[in-house]
Scaffold this motif. Structure first.
Motif, PDB file in Angstrom:
ATOM      1  N   PHE A   2      -0.872  -6.952  -0.970  1.00  0.00           N
ATOM      2  CA  PHE A   2      -0.662  -5.852  -1.905  1.00  0.00           C
ATOM      3  C   PHE A   2       0.239  -4.787  -1.292  1.00  0.00           C
ATOM      4  CE2 PHE A   2      -1.876  -1.508  -3.074  1.00  0.00           C
ATOM      5  CZ  PHE A   2      -1.499  -1.520  -4.402  1.00  0.00           C
ATOM      6  N   GLU A   3       0.005  -4.477  -0.011  1.00  0.00           N
ATOM      7  CA  GLU A   3       0.790  -3.431   0.670  1.00  0.00           C
ATOM      8  C   GLU A   3       2.263  -3.833   0.771  1.00  0.00           C
ATOM      9  OE1 GLU A   3       1.273   0.279   2.069  1.00  0.00           O
ATOM     10  OE2 GLU A   3      -0.657  -0.521   1.435  1.00  0.00           O
ATOM     11  N   LEU A   4       2.531  -5.095   1.080  1.00  0.00           N
ATOM     12  CA  LEU A   4       3.907  -5.580   1.173  1.00  0.00           C
ATOM     13  C   LEU A   4       4.591  -5.503  -0.187  1.00  0.00           C
ATOM     14  CD1 LEU A   4       6.205  -6.903   2.744  1.00  0.00           C
ATOM     15  CD2 LEU A   4       5.166  -9.124   2.225  1.00  0.00           C
ATOM     16  N   LYS A   5       3.883  -5.923  -1.237  1.00  0.00           N
ATOM     17  CA  LYS A   5       4.435  -5.870  -2.597  1.00  0.00           C
ATOM     18  C   LYS A   5       4.755  -4.422  -2.977  1.00  0.00           C
ATOM     19  CE  LYS A   5       3.177  -6.886  -7.372  1.00  0.00           C
ATOM     20  NZ  LYS A   5       2.105  -7.322  -8.264  1.00  0.00           N
ATOM     21  N   GLY A  44      19.343  -0.586   3.854  1.00  0.00           N
ATOM     22  CA  GLY A  44      18.703  -0.536   5.172  1.00  0.00           C
ATOM     23  C   GLY A  44      17.906   0.741   5.366  1.00  0.00           C
ATOM     24  N   ILE A  45      18.466   1.863   4.952  1.00  0.00           N
ATOM     25  CA  ILE A  45      17.762   3.140   5.056  1.00  0.00           C
ATOM     26  C   ILE A  45      16.499   3.112   4.196  1.00  0.00           C
ATOM     27  CG2 ILE A  45      17.905   5.602   4.471  1.00  0.00           C
ATOM     28  CD1 ILE A  45      20.893   5.431   5.305  1.00  0.00           C
ATOM     29  N   SER A  46      16.605   2.590   2.990  1.00  0.00           N
ATOM     30  CA  SER A  46      15.442   2.499   2.101  1.00  0.00           C
ATOM     31  C   SER A  46      14.348   1.632   2.710  1.00  0.00           C
ATOM     32  CB  SER A  46      15.849   1.934   0.737  1.00  0.00           C
ATOM     33  OG  SER A  46      16.739   2.802   0.084  1.00  0.00           O
ATOM     34  N   ALA A  47      14.732   0.521   3.321  1.00  0.00           N
ATOM     35  CA  ALA A  47      13.753  -0.380   3.938  1.00  0.00           C
ATOM     36  C   ALA A  47      13.092   0.270   5.159  1.00  0.00           C
ATOM     37  CB  ALA A  47      14.431  -1.693   4.333  1.00  0.00           C
ATOM     38  N   VAL A  48      13.871   0.964   5.971  1.00  0.00           N
ATOM     39  CA  VAL A  48      13.299   1.630   7.149  1.00  0.00           C
ATOM     40  C   VAL A  48      12.341   2.741   6.711  1.00  0.00           C
ATOM     41  CG1 VAL A  48      13.841   3.075   9.154  1.00  0.00           C
ATOM     42  CG2 VAL A  48      15.188   1.012   8.699  1.00  0.00           C
ATOM     43  N   MET A  53       6.932   4.886   6.372  1.00  0.00           N
ATOM     44  CA  MET A  53       5.865   5.401   5.506  1.00  0.00           C
ATOM     45  C   MET A  53       4.624   4.509   5.561  1.00  0.00           C
ATOM     46  SD  MET A  53       8.083   6.862   2.323  1.00  0.00           S
ATOM     47  CE  MET A  53       6.796   7.771   1.517  1.00  0.00           C
ATOM     48  N   PHE A  54       4.803   3.217   5.777  1.00  0.00           N
ATOM     49  CA  PHE A  54       3.650   2.333   5.939  1.00  0.00           C
ATOM     50  C   PHE A  54       2.780   2.816   7.096  1.00  0.00           C
ATOM     51  CE2 PHE A  54       1.769  -1.146   8.375  1.00  0.00           C
ATOM     52  CZ  PHE A  54       0.857  -1.622   7.448  1.00  0.00           C
ATOM     53  N   PHE A  55       3.416   3.171   8.202  1.00  0.00           N
ATOM     54  CA  PHE A  55       2.659   3.610   9.369  1.00  0.00           C
ATOM     55  C   PHE A  55       2.037   4.986   9.174  1.00  0.00           C
ATOM     56  CE2 PHE A  55       5.460   0.392  11.306  1.00  0.00           C
ATOM     57  CZ  PHE A  55       4.478  -0.443  11.802  1.00  0.00           C
ATOM     58  N   THR A  56       2.776   5.921   8.595  1.00  0.00           N
ATOM     59  CA  THR A  56       2.190   7.254   8.399  1.00  0.00           C
ATOM     60  C   THR A  56       1.137   7.257   7.295  1.00  0.00           C
ATOM     61  OG1 THR A  56       4.029   7.943   6.978  1.00  0.00           O
ATOM     62  CG2 THR A  56       4.168   8.542   9.303  1.00  0.00           C
ATOM     63  N   ASP A  57       1.190   6.283   6.401  1.00  0.00           N
ATOM     64  CA  ASP A  57       0.151   6.182   5.370  1.00  0.00           C
ATOM     65  C   ASP A  57      -1.192   5.750   5.952  1.00  0.00           C
ATOM     66  OD1 ASP A  57       1.772   7.072   3.364  1.00  0.00           O
ATOM     67  OD2 ASP A  57       2.027   5.120   2.391  1.00  0.00           O
ATOM     68  N   GLN A  58      -1.188   5.284   7.190  1.00  0.00           N
ATOM     69  CA  GLN A  58      -2.442   4.892   7.851  1.00  0.00           C
ATOM     70  C   GLN A  58      -3.216   6.126   8.326  1.00  0.00           C
ATOM     71  OE1 GLN A  58      -3.020   1.570   7.548  1.00  0.00           O
ATOM     72  NE2 GLN A  58      -0.991   1.617   6.614  1.00  0.00           N
ATOM     73  N   ILE A  59      -2.560   7.277   8.340  1.00  0.00           N
ATOM     74  CA  ILE A  59      -3.203   8.525   8.764  1.00  0.00           C
ATOM     75  C   ILE A  59      -4.083   9.031   7.627  1.00  0.00           C
ATOM     76  CG2 ILE A  59      -2.807  10.913   9.519  1.00  0.00           C
ATOM     77  CD1 ILE A  59       0.004   9.928  10.481  1.00  0.00           C
ATOM     78  N   PRO A  60      -5.339   9.354   7.898  1.00  0.00           N
ATOM     79  CA  PRO A  60      -6.217   9.867   6.828  1.00  0.00           C
ATOM     80  C   PRO A  60      -5.968  11.364   6.573  1.00  0.00           C
ATOM     81  CG  PRO A  60      -7.444   9.649   8.871  1.00  0.00           C
ATOM     82  CD  PRO A  60      -6.065   9.139   9.149  1.00  0.00           C
ATOM     83  N   PHE A  61      -5.157  11.650   5.575  1.00  0.00           N
ATOM     84  CA  PHE A  61      -4.847  13.045   5.240  1.00  0.00           C
ATOM     85  C   PHE A  61      -5.966  13.641   4.399  1.00  0.00           C
ATOM     86  CE2 PHE A  61      -0.649  11.055   5.819  1.00  0.00           C
ATOM     87  CZ  PHE A  61      -0.188  11.852   6.852  1.00  0.00           C
ATOM     88  N   VAL A  70       4.186  14.940   4.509  1.00  0.00           N
ATOM     89  CA  VAL A  70       4.483  14.006   5.605  1.00  0.00           C
ATOM     90  C   VAL A  70       5.401  12.889   5.107  1.00  0.00           C
ATOM     91  CG1 VAL A  70       3.470  12.303   7.185  1.00  0.00           C
ATOM     92  CG2 VAL A  70       2.426  14.563   6.928  1.00  0.00           C
ATOM     93  N   SER A  71       5.170  12.407   3.902  1.00  0.00           N
ATOM     94  CA  SER A  71       6.031  11.350   3.342  1.00  0.00           C
ATOM     95  C   SER A  71       7.469  11.838   3.198  1.00  0.00           C
ATOM     96  CB  SER A  71       5.507  10.900   1.980  1.00  0.00           C
ATOM     97  OG  SER A  71       4.243  10.305   2.099  1.00  0.00           O
ATOM     98  N   ILE A  72       7.635  13.045   2.706  1.00  0.00           N
ATOM     99  CA  ILE A  72       8.983  13.605   2.557  1.00  0.00           C
ATOM    100  C   ILE A  72       9.610  13.839   3.930  1.00  0.00           C
ATOM    101  CG2 ILE A  72      10.279  15.620   1.752  1.00  0.00           C
ATOM    102  CD1 ILE A  72       8.357  15.693  -0.679  1.00  0.00           C
ATOM    103  N   ALA A  73       8.816  14.284   4.896  1.00  0.00           N
ATOM    104  CA  ALA A  73       9.326  14.469   6.261  1.00  0.00           C
ATOM    105  C   ALA A  73       9.785  13.128   6.840  1.00  0.00           C
ATOM    106  CB  ALA A  73       8.259  15.104   7.142  1.00  0.00           C
TER     107      ALA A  73
END
Length: 139
Positions: A2-5, A44-48, A53-61, A70-73
């Protein structure tokens, strides 16, 4: 899975939105017209961005506002480092930085809005299936 999709969908939406905006800005003379290599750089920029964001989404905000900030940053860092410094897609002049910043904000909320709508459609579809299953079991 689901996360990859989700990340692939977000990448496609952001890439399409950025490419359309960049092309429009090129037509009115604010940016250079889109070249073939620019298309690949933007993808490439969009993919990076999606990977970061996948990694920062692991942070419990604690709040959705912190998560959005954080996503915009994340996006700003990737766009300015990868797009500005490495790919040299734009100069760091005040006007261009303002244009790029506005593009980032607009595209972020376009992607956010489309994903909210997609999630609502998915939830509606799941609820319909659950109701249908309940109806079949009661007969």
């Amino acid at each position: 899975m689901f996360e990859l999709k989700k990340r692939i969908i977000e990448t496609c939406i952001s890439f399409t939105s950025v490419l359309l905006i960049y092309s429009l800005l090129g037509e009115i003379g604010i940016t250079l017209k889109v070249q073939n290599y620019t298309v690949f750089q933007l993808f490439g920029i969009s993919a990076v961005i999606a990977m970061v964001m996948f990694f920062t989404d692991q942070i419990p905000f604690k709040t959705v506002y912190t998560w959005i900030a954080v996503s915009i940053a994340d996006i700003f860092v990737v766009v300015f480092v990868l797009g500005g410094l490495i790919f040299q897609m734009f100069p760091f002049t005040p006007f261009i930085l303002l244009v790029v910043s506005m593009m980032i904000i607009v595209v972020y909320f376009v992607v956010f809005g489309v994903m909210v709508i997609k999630n609502q459609v998915d939830a509606h579809s799941i609820n319909k299936k659950l109701l249908a299953m309940r109806g079949e079991g009661n007969e």
